[in-house]
Design a protein around this motif. Structure first.
Motif, PDB file in Angstrom:
ATOM      1  N   GLY A 226      -0.179  -0.790   6.350  1.00  7.16           N
ATOM      2  CA  GLY A 226      -0.858  -1.767   5.525  1.00  7.16           C
ATOM      3  C   GLY A 226      -0.197  -2.024   4.198  1.00  7.16           C
ATOM      4  O   GLY A 226       0.785  -1.377   3.822  1.00  7.16           O
ATOM      5  N   LEU A 227      -0.763  -2.990   3.499  1.00 10.38           N
ATOM      6  CA  LEU A 227      -0.273  -3.406   2.191  1.00 10.38           C
ATOM      7  C   LEU A 227      -1.470  -3.791   1.338  1.00 10.38           C
ATOM      8  O   LEU A 227      -2.386  -4.475   1.805  1.00 10.38           O
ATOM      9  N   GLU A 228      -1.471  -3.338   0.079  1.00  9.32           N
ATOM     10  CA  GLU A 228      -2.512  -3.697  -0.884  1.00  9.32           C
ATOM     11  C   GLU A 228      -1.839  -4.146  -2.171  1.00  9.32           C
ATOM     12  O   GLU A 228      -0.897  -3.506  -2.635  1.00  9.32           O
ATOM     13  N   LEU A 229      -2.318  -5.258  -2.753  1.00  8.63           N
ATOM     14  CA  LEU A 229      -1.813  -5.760  -4.024  1.00  8.63           C
ATOM     15  C   LEU A 229      -2.984  -5.913  -4.980  1.00  8.63           C
ATOM     16  O   LEU A 229      -4.094  -6.250  -4.561  1.00  8.63           O
ATOM     17  N   GLY A 230      -2.728  -5.660  -6.269  1.00  9.07           N
ATOM     18  CA  GLY A 230      -3.814  -5.786  -7.226  1.00  9.07           C
ATOM     19  C   GLY A 230      -3.327  -5.764  -8.657  1.00  9.07           C
ATOM     20  O   GLY A 230      -2.137  -5.631  -8.940  1.00  9.07           O
ATOM     21  N   THR A 231      -4.269  -5.887  -9.551  1.00  4.94           N
ATOM     22  CA  THR A 231      -4.000  -5.818 -10.987  1.00  4.94           C
ATOM     23  C   THR A 231      -4.863  -4.707 -11.586  1.00  4.94           C
ATOM     24  O   THR A 231      -5.820  -4.248 -10.966  1.00  4.94           O
ATOM     25  N   ARG A 232      -4.504  -4.271 -12.765  1.00  3.94           N
ATOM     26  CA  ARG A 232      -5.318  -3.300 -13.500  1.00  3.94           C
ATOM     27  C   ARG A 232      -5.465  -3.823 -14.924  1.00  3.94           C
ATOM     28  O   ARG A 232      -4.476  -4.147 -15.578  1.00  3.94           O
TER      29      ARG A 232
ATOM     30  N   ARG B 137      -9.345  -6.435   3.231  1.00  2.87           N
ATOM     31  CA  ARG B 137     -10.224  -5.894   2.193  1.00  2.87           C
ATOM     32  C   ARG B 137     -10.061  -6.663   0.888  1.00  2.87           C
ATOM     33  O   ARG B 137      -8.974  -7.089   0.542  1.00  2.87           O
ATOM     34  N   LEU B 138     -11.177  -6.738   0.163  1.00  4.40           N
ATOM     35  CA  LEU B 138     -11.196  -7.363  -1.153  1.00  4.40           C
ATOM     36  C   LEU B 138     -12.235  -6.629  -1.985  1.00  4.40           C
ATOM     37  O   LEU B 138     -13.349  -6.393  -1.512  1.00  4.40           O
ATOM     38  N   GLY B 139     -11.878  -6.232  -3.197  1.00  2.29           N
ATOM     39  CA  GLY B 139     -12.838  -5.516  -4.025  1.00  2.29           C
ATOM     40  C   GLY B 139     -12.229  -5.043  -5.325  1.00  2.29           C
ATOM     41  O   GLY B 139     -11.219  -5.580  -5.780  1.00  2.29           O
ATOM     42  N   ALA B 140     -12.854  -4.019  -5.910  1.00  5.17           N
ATOM     43  CA  ALA B 140     -12.389  -3.521  -7.207  1.00  5.17           C
ATOM     44  C   ALA B 140     -12.766  -2.053  -7.393  1.00  5.17           C
ATOM     45  O   ALA B 140     -13.709  -1.561  -6.778  1.00  5.17           O
TER      46      ALA B 140
ATOM     47  N   ALA C  65      -6.632  -6.697  -3.175  1.00  6.66           N
ATOM     48  CA  ALA C  65      -6.802  -7.264  -1.842  1.00  6.66           C
ATOM     49  C   ALA C  65      -5.764  -6.612  -0.941  1.00  6.66           C
ATOM     50  O   ALA C  65      -4.653  -6.294  -1.381  1.00  6.66           O
ATOM     51  N   GLY C  66      -6.128  -6.385   0.316  1.00  4.25           N
ATOM     52  CA  GLY C  66      -5.192  -5.745   1.222  1.00  4.25           C
ATOM     53  C   GLY C  66      -5.437  -6.092   2.673  1.00  4.25           C
ATOM     54  O   GLY C  66      -6.490  -6.616   3.043  1.00  4.25           O
ATOM     55  N   VAL C  67      -4.438  -5.808   3.478  1.00  6.06           N
ATOM     56  CA  VAL C  67      -4.526  -5.981   4.925  1.00  6.06           C
ATOM     57  C   VAL C  67      -4.026  -4.684   5.568  1.00  6.06           C
ATOM     58  O   VAL C  67      -3.030  -4.107   5.127  1.00  6.06           O
TER      59      VAL C  67
ATOM     60  N   LEU D   7      -2.566  -5.145 -19.308  1.00  6.63           N
ATOM     61  CA  LEU D   7      -2.550  -5.662 -17.940  1.00  6.63           C
ATOM     62  C   LEU D   7      -1.292  -5.223 -17.220  1.00  6.63           C
ATOM     63  O   LEU D   7      -0.195  -5.301 -17.777  1.00  6.63           O
ATOM     64  N   ASP D   8      -1.464  -4.745 -15.985  1.00  4.59           N
ATOM     65  CA  ASP D   8      -0.317  -4.528 -15.117  1.00  4.59           C
ATOM     66  C   ASP D   8      -0.685  -4.982 -13.705  1.00  4.59           C
ATOM     67  O   ASP D   8      -1.840  -5.238 -13.409  1.00  4.59           O
ATOM     68  N   TRP D   9       0.297  -5.136 -12.864  1.00  5.22           N
ATOM     69  CA  TRP D   9       0.080  -5.504 -11.473  1.00  5.22           C
ATOM     70  C   TRP D   9       0.911  -4.563 -10.611  1.00  5.22           C
ATOM     71  O   TRP D   9       1.842  -3.929 -11.077  1.00  5.22           O
ATOM     72  N   GLY D  10       0.522  -4.470  -9.354  1.00 11.59           N
ATOM     73  CA  GLY D  10       1.267  -3.589  -8.467  1.00 11.59           C
ATOM     74  C   GLY D  10       0.660  -3.552  -7.091  1.00 11.59           C
ATOM     75  O   GLY D  10      -0.142  -4.410  -6.714  1.00 11.59           O
ATOM     76  N   GLY D  11       1.032  -2.530  -6.368  1.00 14.97           N
ATOM     77  CA  GLY D  11       0.529  -2.412  -5.011  1.00 14.97           C
ATOM     78  C   GLY D  11       0.954  -1.115  -4.368  1.00 14.97           C
ATOM     79  O   GLY D  11       1.595  -0.265  -4.983  1.00 14.97           O
ATOM     80  N   ARG D  12       0.565  -1.010  -3.113  1.00 16.19           N
ATOM     81  CA  ARG D  12       0.975   0.137  -2.321  1.00 16.19           C
ATOM     82  C   ARG D  12       1.283  -0.335  -0.911  1.00 16.19           C
ATOM     83  O   ARG D  12       0.647  -1.241  -0.380  1.00 16.19           O
ATOM     84  N   LEU D  13       2.292   0.283  -0.338  1.00 15.13           N
ATOM     85  CA  LEU D  13       2.749  -0.033   0.998  1.00 15.13           C
ATOM     86  C   LEU D  13       2.747   1.257   1.793  1.00 15.13           C
ATOM     87  O   LEU D  13       3.331   2.257   1.360  1.00 15.13           O
TER      88      LEU D  13
END
Length: 188
Positions: free
Chosen positions: A49-55, A90-93, A72-74, A39-45
């Motif tokens: 916009g900004l998106e956060l998620g896990t893998r 946005r919300l998805g996988a 999930a992101g905005v 498991l890891d978590w992270g995001g992109r900026l």
């Protein structure tokens, strides 16, 4: 586990611009932090916009790995298109398959399904006229080359087919870009 990755990307986005295509450069900063072995978590900026998620790593073999990455992101989308929806939530996988060709080369394929709320700026005032719910199936393909044990160069491209749940299909959108990613083991 115990590794932090930071990346810098330069991407180009293709989008609907009236009756034609528009193209927009999109620099990004990405980060990932290993929480456990699978498991890891992270995001992109990015600028807009900004998106956060896990893998979550589901299966790992000697030459391939299969993962699931919910997020999930905005986003603010300030482009002129056939509909005016600059606010996107946005919300998805994504499901990702990494295939290691050698110690230096990795190919990654992915399929995604996102749900999105897209609306005008009046959404922040509680007025939702002109808002739409979208389903966004997509796919991506990337190739990475490990320059050093802690440095990787990745080229990636992808497509998304926006489907308005009340009005039907919209124009195909896409992205392509290069990412330079550094990783380091965390000191405890």
């Amino acid at each position: 586990m115990g590794t932090t990755e930071v990346g810098v990307s330069l991407n180009a986005l293709a989008y609907e611009h009236g009756r034609e295509r528009g193209y927009l450069p999109s620099p990004e900063l990405t980060f990932r932090k290993g929480v456990s072995e699978n498991l890891d978590w992270g995001g992109r900026l990015c600028l807009l916009g900004l998106e956060l998620g896990t893998r979550h790593r589901l299966v790992e073999r000697s030459s391939w790995t299969w993962s699931l990455a919910p997020s999930a992101g905005v986003w603010y989308v300030p482009v002129t298109n056939n509909s005016t929806e600059p606010v996107n939530f946005r919300l998805g996988a994504k499901t990702l398959l990494d295939y290691r060709l050698s110690r230096a080369w990795t190919v990654t394929g992915g399929a995604s399904l996102m749900g999105a709320f897209a609306g005008p700026l009046t959404t922040f005032q509680g007025r939702f006229n002109g808002s739409h719910l979208l389903a966004l199936p997509g796919g991506s393909l990337g190739v990475a080359f490990r320059l050093r044990p802690s440095l990787e160069l990745r080229a990636e491209g992808g497509l998304e087919l926006p489907l308005d749940l009340s009005e039907g299909r919209r124009q195909l959108t896409g992205h392509a870009g290069l990412t330079l990613r550094w990783s380091r083991a965390d000191v405890r």
